[in-house]
Design an enzyme around this catalytic site. Structure first.
Site, PDB file in Angstrom:
ATOM      1  CE1 TYR A   1      29.205  21.407  14.023  1.00 26.58           C
ATOM      2  CE2 TYR A   1      26.825  21.540  14.179  1.00 26.58           C
ATOM      3  CZ  TYR A   1      28.060  22.155  14.158  1.00 26.58           C
ATOM      4  OH  TYR A   1      28.143  23.517  14.271  1.00 26.58           O
TER       5      TYR A   1
ATOM      6  CE1 TYR B   1      29.463  27.854  17.212  1.00 24.02           C
ATOM      7  CE2 TYR B   1      27.316  28.755  16.622  1.00 24.02           C
ATOM      8  CZ  TYR B   1      28.452  28.036  16.284  1.00 24.02           C
ATOM      9  OH  TYR B   1      28.578  27.519  15.021  1.00 24.02           O
TER      10      TYR B   1
ATOM     11  CG  ASP C   1      24.464  36.578  17.799  1.00 20.38           C
ATOM     12  OD1 ASP C   1      23.439  36.460  17.099  1.00 20.38           O
ATOM     13  OD2 ASP C   1      25.382  35.735  17.815  1.00 20.38           O
TER      14      ASP C   1
ATOM     15  CE  LYS D   1      20.488  29.861  14.342  1.00 23.35           C
ATOM     16  NZ  LYS D   1      20.796  28.793  13.389  1.00 23.35           N
TER      17      LYS D   1
END
Length: 450
Positions: free
Chosen positions: A19, A147, A253, A282
């Site tokens: 990014y 997402y 998710d 994570k």
């Protein structure tokens, strides 16, 4: 040239950062050490990690107990193939996860990051129906503003956006339904008079799909990249109810929301529901090493048991169940058990509410959202003067300006465009959190000067 200058020169020559391909982009922050909630840079600055190093760090940097667990395991076994082999850290972590997860999730399949956890879930669901003799169940249902990662399957179930647009020809079709974005209600209601009417979109599409629905994929209670969208728990309960009614799989998710982020160990606990499949990563290793787990119910696992090897689940990664990562994951769960981590998150949530709610009075603030250890402020900037599309306000010019303003003050934040969020490691002290919240209030109170 100094060693730090040499590193900077090499960085510009060979690294490709996510990014950050804009011309005239500021140089990356050169971090040389971490301790607790702080990052220490090569030029001597101390910066508070307000984003948990991309949402992964939960117990703070260089935690002594996690360091020790990693060192112990490195002296015993660093890695072994997990096809036809096993090892104690993988077994212990799986057993500990099953004991903590919502009931019925009993079979742990390891991979190595959030995107692959989702890929595994999608492939499991697809093949599950084939193995059961229902191959017509091929359509996944996903939410607006979703997402789920950057691999092809995960991008397919993510909402169309600039993240996915270059790869659109590669993606498989997905049925899209409303999410409960209360600040921008998809059915035009106010939360005070809403009866979770947005759930009707999911019900209608499941009714249309009938026996073609393979599963419904959601980010329970908190949609992250889509704008830190916090849900009413009734929506989550409704998803489970509709999946049961129409006989399809519910896939949660929890890559972001797992391991305490929303104030519960797992976000599904807010509504007292258990999905058929859950995706974890994570915080699974507290930010130390890449590891993911896709955990399925026993009926799903049993659909792959056969003397016909063609029904096996042919998916695996070289670093599946890496012993180093699994050992750190076990040590992280020990900290939850022994150090009152969830209670600390509860105190942090109260502090976030008291510190952020007053910002609603500021002219540029459109909404304030808090859940667990996450606080978000959605700014009403130029994103509101144009169509608020799938990217939301991600490309709003205010994001980079805010990031720079906070970094100059010693606080690392990376706004999602016009959505500023604060998601620190759980070990942050009351004093440190108060300083960060005061800094956020000061910068937002002087937004016109940026």
């Amino acid at each position: 040239m100094t060693s730090h200058q040499n590193l900077a020169a090499r960085d510009q020559a060979c690294l490709w950062h996510p990014y950050t391909q804009m011309l005239n982009e500021p140089p990356p922050l050169e971090v040389v050490r971490g301790a607790g909630v702080y990052l220490h840079t090569a030029d001597g600055r101390r910066v508070l990690d307000g984003v948990s190093s991309w949402w992964v760090n939960i117990h703070g940097h260089a935690h002594p107990a996690l360091n020790a667990a990693l060192a112990r395991q490195a002296g015993e076994l660093e890695h072994v193939i997990f096809a036809g082999c096993t090892h104690p850290p993988a077994v212990e972590l799986a057993e500990r996860l099953v004991a903590l997860l919502p009931g019925g999730l009993t079979r742990v399949f390891y991979s190595d990051n959030g995107s692959t956890a989702v890929e595994v879930a999608l492939k499991l669901a697809w093949q599950y129906w084939q193995n059961r003799g229902e191959p017509e169940r091929r359509t996944f249902v996903a939410l607006d503003h979703a997402y789920h990662g950057d691999t092809v399957g995960a991008m397919s179930v993510s909402a169309a956006s600039s993240f996915t647009a270059p790869f659109e020809p590669l993606l498989f079709p997905v049925v899209r339904v409303h999410d409960p974005y209360c600040h921008r209600c998809p059915v035009g209601l106010d939360r005070k008079r809403c009866r979770i009417d947005c759930l009707a979109s999911l019900e209608a599409r499941l009714a249309e799909l009938g026996p073609q629905a393979a599963g419904v994929l959601v980010e329970p209670m908190l949609q992250g990249v889509g704008g830190m969208i916090v849900w009413p728990q009734e929506f989550l309960a409704g998803v489970r109810s509709l999946c049961d009614r129409y006989g399809t799989l519910m896939i949660a998710d929890e890559v972001l929301t797992g391991f305490g982020r929303t104030g519960r160990m797992f976000a599904c606990e807010h509504a007292g529901v258990a999905p058929d499949v859950i995706c974890l990563s994570k915080g699974l290793t507290a930010g130390y090493l890449p590891l993911a787990a896709t955990v399925a119910s026993e009926p799903i696992y049993e659909a792959f048991l056969s003397e016909d090897r063609r029904l096996a689940f042919f998916h695996g990664h070289s670093y599946t169940a890496n012993p180093l990562a699994c050992a750190v994951g076990v040590a992280s769960l020990d900290l939850f058990r022994d150090e009152g981590v969830l209670e600390r998150i509860g105190r942090l949530e109260a502090q976030l509410r008291s510190g952020l709610e007053p910002l609603r009075r500021l002219p540029h603030v459109g909404d304030v959202r808090v859940i667990g250890g996450v606080g978000a402020v959605e700014l009403a900037t130029d994103a509101d003067t144009a169509e608020h599309g799938a990217d939301g306000g991600y490309f709003d010019r205010i994001g980079p300006r805010l990031s720079d303003a906070f970094l100059r003050r010693g606080l690392l934040l990376r706004p999602l465009g016009n959505v500023l969020y604060f998601m620190p490691p759980y070990v942050i002290s009351d004093t440190e959190a108060a300083w960060a919240l005061d800094t956020i209030a000061t910068v937002l109170g002087n937004l016109d000067e940026l």
